[in-house]
Design a protein around this motif. Structure first.
Motif, PDB file in Angstrom:
ATOM      1  N   UNK A   6       0.863  -1.180   0.000  1.00 45.70           N
ATOM      2  CA  UNK A   6       0.000   0.000   0.000  1.00 45.70           C
ATOM      3  C   UNK A   6       0.897   1.227   0.000  1.00 45.70           C
ATOM      4  N   UNK A   7       0.677   2.121  -0.953  1.00 38.11           N
ATOM      5  CA  UNK A   7       1.541   3.287  -1.172  1.00 38.11           C
ATOM      6  C   UNK A   7       2.996   2.836  -1.211  1.00 38.11           C
ATOM      7  N   UNK A   8       3.395   2.105  -2.250  1.00 36.60           N
ATOM      8  CA  UNK A   8       4.732   1.489  -2.323  1.00 36.60           C
ATOM      9  C   UNK A   8       5.831   2.494  -2.017  1.00 36.60           C
ATOM     10  N   UNK A   9       6.721   2.095  -1.109  1.00 41.06           N
ATOM     11  CA  UNK A   9       7.817   2.983  -0.702  1.00 41.06           C
ATOM     12  C   UNK A   9       8.952   2.956  -1.721  1.00 41.06           C
ATOM     13  N   UNK A  10       9.219   1.793  -2.324  1.00 40.29           N
ATOM     14  CA  UNK A  10      10.290   1.661  -3.307  1.00 40.29           C
ATOM     15  C   UNK A  10       9.751   2.011  -4.687  1.00 40.29           C
ATOM     16  N   UNK A  11      10.180   3.144  -5.214  1.00 38.39           N
ATOM     17  CA  UNK A  11       9.672   3.599  -6.513  1.00 38.39           C
ATOM     18  C   UNK A  11      10.074   2.669  -7.647  1.00 38.39           C
ATOM     19  N   UNK A  12      11.153   1.900  -7.475  1.00 39.14           N
ATOM     20  CA  UNK A  12      11.652   1.032  -8.544  1.00 39.14           C
ATOM     21  C   UNK A  12      11.179  -0.407  -8.398  1.00 39.14           C
ATOM     22  N   UNK A  13      10.201  -0.658  -7.539  1.00 38.05           N
ATOM     23  CA  UNK A  13       9.768  -2.038  -7.290  1.00 38.05           C
ATOM     24  C   UNK A  13       9.210  -2.702  -8.542  1.00 38.05           C
ATOM     25  N   UNK A  14       8.680  -1.911  -9.483  1.00 34.30           N
ATOM     26  CA  UNK A  14       8.181  -2.479 -10.735  1.00 34.30           C
ATOM     27  C   UNK A  14       8.984  -1.959 -11.926  1.00 34.30           C
ATOM     28  N   UNK A  15      10.206  -1.571 -11.682  1.00 36.45           N
ATOM     29  CA  UNK A  15      11.086  -1.172 -12.770  1.00 36.45           C
ATOM     30  C   UNK A  15      10.764   0.211 -13.332  1.00 36.45           C
ATOM     31  N   UNK A  16      11.396   0.516 -14.459  1.00 36.85           N
ATOM     32  CA  UNK A  16      11.250   1.815 -15.113  1.00 36.85           C
ATOM     33  C   UNK A  16      10.849   1.637 -16.572  1.00 36.85           C
ATOM     34  N   UNK A  17      10.262   2.691 -17.130  1.00 39.40           N
ATOM     35  CA  UNK A  17       9.876   2.632 -18.531  1.00 39.40           C
ATOM     36  C   UNK A  17      11.058   3.015 -19.410  1.00 39.40           C
ATOM     37  N   UNK A  18      10.838   3.101 -20.718  1.00 35.48           N
ATOM     38  CA  UNK A  18      11.931   3.368 -21.653  1.00 35.48           C
ATOM     39  C   UNK A  18      12.576   4.731 -21.420  1.00 35.48           C
ATOM     40  N   UNK A  19      11.824   5.689 -20.860  1.00 37.15           N
ATOM     41  CA  UNK A  19      12.373   7.022 -20.602  1.00 37.15           C
ATOM     42  C   UNK A  19      13.130   7.095 -19.291  1.00 37.15           C
ATOM     43  N   UNK A  20      13.108   6.025 -18.505  1.00 35.17           N
ATOM     44  CA  UNK A  20      13.794   6.010 -17.221  1.00 35.17           C
ATOM     45  C   UNK A  20      12.936   6.389 -16.042  1.00 35.17           C
ATOM     46  N   UNK A  21      11.636   6.648 -16.248  1.00 36.30           N
ATOM     47  CA  UNK A  21      10.740   7.026 -15.154  1.00 36.30           C
ATOM     48  C   UNK A  21      10.224   5.776 -14.447  1.00 36.30           C
ATOM     49  N   UNK A  22      10.202   5.771 -13.108  1.00 39.28           N
ATOM     50  CA  UNK A  22       9.631   4.621 -12.385  1.00 39.28           C
ATOM     51  C   UNK A  22       8.155   4.442 -12.750  1.00 39.28           C
ATOM     52  N   UNK A  23       7.774   3.227 -13.087  1.00 38.63           N
ATOM     53  CA  UNK A  23       6.398   2.951 -13.507  1.00 38.63           C
ATOM     54  C   UNK A  23       5.412   3.262 -12.379  1.00 38.63           C
ATOM     55  N   UNK A  24       5.766   2.932 -11.143  1.00 36.25           N
ATOM     56  CA  UNK A  24       4.846   3.147 -10.026  1.00 36.25           C
ATOM     57  C   UNK A  24       4.551   4.629  -9.816  1.00 36.25           C
ATOM     58  N   UNK A  25       5.533   5.481 -10.052  1.00 38.78           N
ATOM     59  CA  UNK A  25       5.313   6.926  -9.895  1.00 38.78           C
ATOM     60  C   UNK A  25       4.561   7.470 -11.095  1.00 38.78           C
ATOM     61  N   UNK A  26       4.958   7.058 -12.281  1.00 38.05           N
ATOM     62  CA  UNK A  26       4.317   7.578 -13.497  1.00 38.05           C
ATOM     63  C   UNK A  26       2.828   7.279 -13.507  1.00 38.05           C
ATOM     64  N   UNK A  27       2.441   6.098 -13.027  1.00 34.47           N
ATOM     65  CA  UNK A  27       1.041   5.700 -13.048  1.00 34.47           C
ATOM     66  C   UNK A  27       0.317   5.988 -11.734  1.00 34.47           C
ATOM     67  N   UNK A  28       0.969   6.678 -10.802  1.00 33.87           N
ATOM     68  CA  UNK A  28       0.348   7.059  -9.530  1.00 33.87           C
ATOM     69  C   UNK A  28      -0.266   5.829  -8.847  1.00 33.87           C
ATOM     70  N   UNK A  29       0.532   4.770  -8.711  1.00 34.16           N
ATOM     71  CA  UNK A  29       0.065   3.517  -8.113  1.00 34.16           C
ATOM     72  C   UNK A  29      -0.031   3.697  -6.599  1.00 34.16           C
ATOM     73  N   UNK A  30      -1.221   3.511  -6.062  1.00 33.26           N
ATOM     74  CA  UNK A  30      -1.432   3.653  -4.620  1.00 33.26           C
ATOM     75  C   UNK A  30      -1.373   2.315  -3.887  1.00 33.26           C
TER      76      UNK A  30
END
Length: 419
Positions: free
Chosen positions: A321-345
């Motif tokens: 819940x509200x993942x603390x590790x931004x890189x837990x699901x890796x990054x997209x081709x631009x280098x942005x963490x997927x969890x942050x880009x998609x606002x994963x709660x």
């Protein structure tokens, strides 16, 4: 020596806050201003505090003051803390909860025992986490109290809260603590429940006066309906001539998409011992996700997603819940963490296997985003059951005989007992 230890701890905290601020590059442009202000505060802290303190590190450490408080007085202060009608949280310099009163547990919808030892920022919207960390650290450095606005996860501004920070030094402790109080910013803000005084009308029901929770009964029925619909879909897919793993996962994902999760992602593994052999089969995003965003997740290498790799390799399930590790699901081709880009709660990642000890056939990952309610433990149990049903269907498909020349499925040869 204590001065050196304190300086080392402060420098470690500073580096951690800077690393968190670096992830702000993945936030939308309108959410970066508060992170920029926090970065300027950190730079000013380096110039005004860290460097001068480094030059004066050899000075004598300040002796801890104050005697031991009266136990009865401490008990009274704890009772007053719990009875305060506004949410109050005692934090350490790294924004980790040390104590939380009853009103705060109601505000953040958690238990005090669960929250203690966890960062308070996990209960806030992502765009304000780094800012609060920096402000709490500044107050803990005796730079004065301050106030700022933070947001609880949710649509719009209904979760806006005014937090006021004040520093204090608990008796007999070498480090300062920070007292944080929370107040709604307007009429539409989150309602805060006040603690109930024994004998007072309203508030929390007394033991023995428990009424059925109709909302929980409804949610339980919805979970049963989901399991039933998934079983029906998988049975129909297995009976369909020419079905393959992709067909099974496509239809299973369609049952979950939107109804249970905003994102549904499925990966299959050729060799569970080697997560690098995994490939992504399904990636379904929310209706407002652009084609580029969905494509970037679909083309992501599952081996670059730590949660997926761990689920396939070790058969470990994850509920965050509200993942603390931004890189837990890796990054997209631009280098942005997927969890942050998609606002994963909140997220669930479960291995696809029939039972513990059986081979892992892949991994199922579910995201909830924005203001949608986080996954609960009961829903994690549902996901675990569904993953076993999907694994059974995948195993059944892999053992089906190939279609005959007329396109019909060849029946399996019956085997007589004892033959």
């Amino acid at each position: 020596m204590s001065g050196a230890n304190e300086y080392g701890a402060e420098l470690t905290d500073f580096r951690r806050r800077v690393a968190e601020l670096q992830t702000a590059r993945a936030l939308p442009a309108h959410q970066r201003l508060s992170a920029l202000d926090a970065a300027l505060i950190e730079l000013q802290h380096v110039a005004d505090v860290l460097w001068p303190r480094y030059e004066q590190l050899a000075s004598a450490a300040r002796a801890p003051g104050g005697g031991r408080a009266d136990p009865r007085e401490q008990q009274l202060l704890r009772a007053l803390f719990q009875r305060l009608p506004i949410p109050v949280v005692l934090l350490d310099r790294d924004c980790v909860v040390r104590r939380m009163n009853f009103s705060a547990t109601q505000l953040f919808q958690t238990r005090a025992g669960y929250a203690t030892g966890r960062p308070l920022t996990e209960s806030l919207r992502r765009d304000g986490r780094a800012v609060l960390r920096s402000q709490v650290a500044a107050v803990a450095r005796d730079e004065g109290g301050r106030s700022l606005v933070v947001h609880l996860p949710g649509p719009g501004s209904d979760g806006a809260l005014r937090v006021t920070l004040a520093g204090l030094r608990p008796p007999g402790e070498p480090h300062s603590a920070v007292l944080a109080t929370f107040q709604p910013t307007g009429e539409g803000a989150v309602a805060v429940a006040a603690p109930t005084v024994p004998g007072q009308a309203g508030g929390v029901r007394q033991p023995g006066a428990r009424r059925p929770d109709l909302d929980e009964v409804t949610r339980h029925a919805e979970r049963l309906d989901l399991i039933d619909d998934m079983a029906t879909t998988l049975l129909g897919t297995v009976a369909l001539a020419g079905s393959g793993p992709k067909t099974v996962l496509d239809r299973a994902a369609a049952v979950l998409h939107g109804r249970f999760a905003d994102w549904v992602i499925a990966d299959v593994a050729a060799d569970p011992a080697r997560p690098e052999t995994a490939r992504r089969v399904v990636a379904l995003g929310p209706p407002d996700a652009t084609a580029d965003r969905v494509t970037s997740v679909a083309e992501q290498d599952p081996a670059g997603c730590p949660l997926v790799a761990e689920a396939i390799r070790d058969g470990v399930s994850a509920l965050q819940v509200r993942p603390h590790d931004a890189d837990a699901f890796g990054r997209d081709a631009s280098g942005a963490p997927v969890l942050i880009r998609e606002d994963v709660t909140s997220l669930l990642c479960v291995p696809l296997r029939v039972s513990p000890g059986e081979p892992v056939l892949g991994a199922l990952t579910l995201f909830r985003t924005g203001g949608r309610g986080a996954f609960e433990m009961a829903e994690a149990g549902v996901a675990d059951r569904l993953s076993r049903h999907i694994a059974l269907a995948l195993g059944r498909i892999s053992h089906q005989p190939p279609p005959s020349e007329d396109g019909q499925q060849r029946p399996e040869r019956a085997v007589a007992p004892g033959s």
